[in-house]
Design an enzyme around this catalytic site. Structure first.
Site, PDB file in Angstrom:
ATOM      1  N   GLY A   1     -81.829  10.882 136.175  1.00  0.00           N
ATOM      2  CA  GLY A   1     -82.263   9.581 135.663  1.00  0.00           C
ATOM      3  C   GLY A   1     -82.942   9.693 134.312  1.00  0.00           C
ATOM      4  O   GLY A   1     -82.785  10.704 133.615  1.00  0.00           O
ATOM      5  N   ALA A   2     -83.705   8.645 133.949  1.00  0.00           N
ATOM      6  CA  ALA A   2     -84.249   8.520 132.584  1.00  0.00           C
ATOM      7  C   ALA A   2     -83.085   8.736 131.618  1.00  0.00           C
ATOM      8  O   ALA A   2     -83.134   9.556 130.706  1.00  0.00           O
ATOM      9  CB  ALA A   2     -85.390   9.515 132.330  1.00  0.00           C
TER      10      ALA A   2
ATOM     11  N   GLU B   1     -78.104   8.952 125.902  1.00  0.00           N
ATOM     12  CA  GLU B   1     -76.714   9.125 125.457  1.00  0.00           C
ATOM     13  C   GLU B   1     -76.117  10.463 125.890  1.00  0.00           C
ATOM     14  O   GLU B   1     -74.906  10.592 125.977  1.00  0.00           O
ATOM     15  CB  GLU B   1     -76.603   8.953 123.941  1.00  0.00           C
TER      16      GLU B   1
ATOM     17  N   HIS C   1     -76.568  11.954 128.858  1.00  0.00           N
ATOM     18  CA  HIS C   1     -76.025  11.709 130.203  1.00  0.00           C
ATOM     19  C   HIS C   1     -74.763  10.842 130.114  1.00  0.00           C
ATOM     20  O   HIS C   1     -73.775  11.076 130.824  1.00  0.00           O
ATOM     21  CB  HIS C   1     -77.034  10.952 131.070  1.00  0.00           C
TER      22      HIS C   1
ATOM     23  N   LYS D   1     -76.265  21.384 127.080  1.00  0.00           N
ATOM     24  CA  LYS D   1     -77.701  21.351 126.777  1.00  0.00           C
ATOM     25  C   LYS D   1     -78.469  22.298 127.704  1.00  0.00           C
ATOM     26  O   LYS D   1     -79.359  23.018 127.280  1.00  0.00           O
ATOM     27  CB  LYS D   1     -78.185  19.904 126.936  1.00  0.00           C
TER      28      LYS D   1
HETATM   29  P1  AMP Z   1     -80.884  15.998 133.823  1.00  0.00           P
HETATM   30  O1  AMP Z   1     -80.994  14.526 134.076  1.00  0.00           O
HETATM   31  O2  AMP Z   1     -81.828  16.489 132.777  1.00  0.00           O
HETATM   32  O3  AMP Z   1     -80.891  16.820 135.080  1.00  0.00           O
HETATM   33  O4  AMP Z   1     -79.446  16.220 133.181  1.00  0.00           O
HETATM   34  C1  AMP Z   1     -78.282  15.828 133.870  1.00  0.00           C
HETATM   35  C2  AMP Z   1     -77.075  16.353 133.144  1.00  0.00           C
HETATM   36  O5  AMP Z   1     -77.049  15.814 131.819  1.00  0.00           O
HETATM   37  C3  AMP Z   1     -77.078  17.875 132.993  1.00  0.00           C
HETATM   38  O6  AMP Z   1     -75.759  18.362 133.204  1.00  0.00           O
HETATM   39  C4  AMP Z   1     -77.519  18.061 131.568  1.00  0.00           C
HETATM   40  O7  AMP Z   1     -77.066  19.263 130.995  1.00  0.00           O
HETATM   41  C5  AMP Z   1     -76.875  16.870 130.902  1.00  0.00           C
HETATM   42  N1  AMP Z   1     -77.567  16.558 129.638  1.00  0.00           N
HETATM   43  C6  AMP Z   1     -78.897  16.366 129.450  1.00  0.00           C
HETATM   44  N2  AMP Z   1     -79.171  16.164 128.141  1.00  0.00           N
HETATM   45  C7  AMP Z   1     -77.980  16.242 127.488  1.00  0.00           C
HETATM   46  C8  AMP Z   1     -77.579  16.132 126.116  1.00  0.00           C
HETATM   47  N3  AMP Z   1     -78.461  15.905 125.155  1.00  0.00           N
HETATM   48  N4  AMP Z   1     -76.272  16.271 125.824  1.00  0.00           N
HETATM   49  C9  AMP Z   1     -75.354  16.520 126.799  1.00  0.00           C
HETATM   50  N5  AMP Z   1     -75.659  16.619 128.106  1.00  0.00           N
HETATM   51  C10 AMP Z   1     -76.944  16.497 128.450  1.00  0.00           C
END
Ligand code: AMP
Length: 279
Positions: free
Chosen positions: A31-32, A35, A37, A149
């Site tokens: 969540g949160a 772009e 995600h 990332k």
């Molecule tokens: P999170 O919500 O931080 O667990 O991230 C969920 C997914 O989104 C993970 O696969 C992350 O690697 C991906 N993600 C987070 N930030 C980015 C970004 N800036 N660019 C591309 N993918 C991202």
């Protein structure tokens, strides 16, 4: 877009598309949403018939003194963004269902999880791999979309899928950045106004170092030492690591070759940021 919470609802929503042999692309998130995600959701939209995005702040991947309680949560906004990115199903799993009392399984990849981020966060990756493995088994998607990332997470999950023979394809998506290069992250919200330019020095430094490493004019260690100096000068308080590693084993490499990854984790005030670039 439909919103489901229980796995029973999720299975019902997927029954007909599965009967028709449709492919299912899955995007896990905490969540949160930003772009970064949404790039994963759009990548899934471009390749799969049905797109499932989950929003779940996974308690298993937070250490005892980490930000589980304060991690930003805004369900309504997240659902709006999932809809905008054209997900078909938003899944909001509950901790009670994923990890009921007595849940006692750990899926871990010790060799890849103890290094880099795993040194300072010893239980983090086992939390990720346990949760994602359970979800991949429950949901059985055709493909799971993960961001570059979180490079170590991507490498660790590829190892889980390969070693357990899970019938899912891991597809990676390039990092989405702000105009000054800062990788989008839900934790960027923690940065104070005067810390924001310091945060941008991370990608700038990594890009400069990558150029030097590709040129192979100086030894790797000298380039990395210069990078540590540059980050400190830019106002970074703590460098957890800055390493050139093999992109599959995550072992440090003595000389740069194409396909290596330059990876870093730093502290700015109380915020921890990670980033990486390909060589
Ligand atoms: P999170 O919500 O931080 O667990 O991230 C969920 C997914 O989104 C993970 O696969 C992350 O690697 C991906 N993600 C987070 N930030 C980015 C970004 N800036 N660019 C591309 N993918 C991202």
């Amino acid at each position: 877009m439909i919103v489901v919470r229980s796995t029973a609802e999720l299975r019902r929503a997927l029954a007909e598309p599965r009967r028709q042999g449709k492919s299912v692309g899955y995007v896990p998130t905490m969540g949160a949403l930003h772009e970064g995600h949404l790039a994963l959701v759009r990548a899934a939209r471009g390749r799969d018939d049905v797109v499932v995005a989950s929003v779940f702040v996974n308690p298993l991947q937070f250490g005892p003194n980490e930000d589980f309680e304060t991690y930003p949560r805004d369900e309504e906004r997240d659902l709006g963004l999932c809809e905008k990115a054209e997900a078909d199903i938003a899944w909001l799993p509950t901790a009670e269902e994923l990890f009921p009392p007595g849940f006692g399984v750990t899926v871990a990849v010790p060799r890849l999880s103890g290094v880099l981020c795993g040194e300072g966060r010893p239980t983090h990756f086992a939390g990720v791999t346990t949760e994602l493995s359970k979800i991949l088994i429950l949901l059985a998607p055709t493909a799971v979309y993960l961001g570059e990332k979180d490079f170590q997470q991507l490498v660790v999950m590829k190892a889980v899928v390969r070693d357990l023979g899970l019938p899912v394809e891991v597809r990676s998506v390039p990092t989405v950045r702000e105009v000054d290069g800062l990788a989008l992250s839900s934790r960027n919200a923690y940065l104070a106004v005067d810390e924001r330019p310091v945060a941008a020095s991370l990608f700038r430094t990594l890009s400069e170092l990558a150029t030097q490493l590709r040129a192979e004019t100086e030894p790797v260690e000298a380039v990395l030492a210069e990078g540590r100096r540059a980050l400190t000068e830019a106002g970074v308080n703590r460098i957890d690591y800055l390493e050139l590693v093999d992109s599959e084993t995550l072992d440090p490499v003595p000389a740069a070759t194409p396909g290596n990854r330059l990876v870093a984790a730093i502290g700015i005030g109380s915020t921890r940021l990670i980033d990486n670039v390909a060589i």
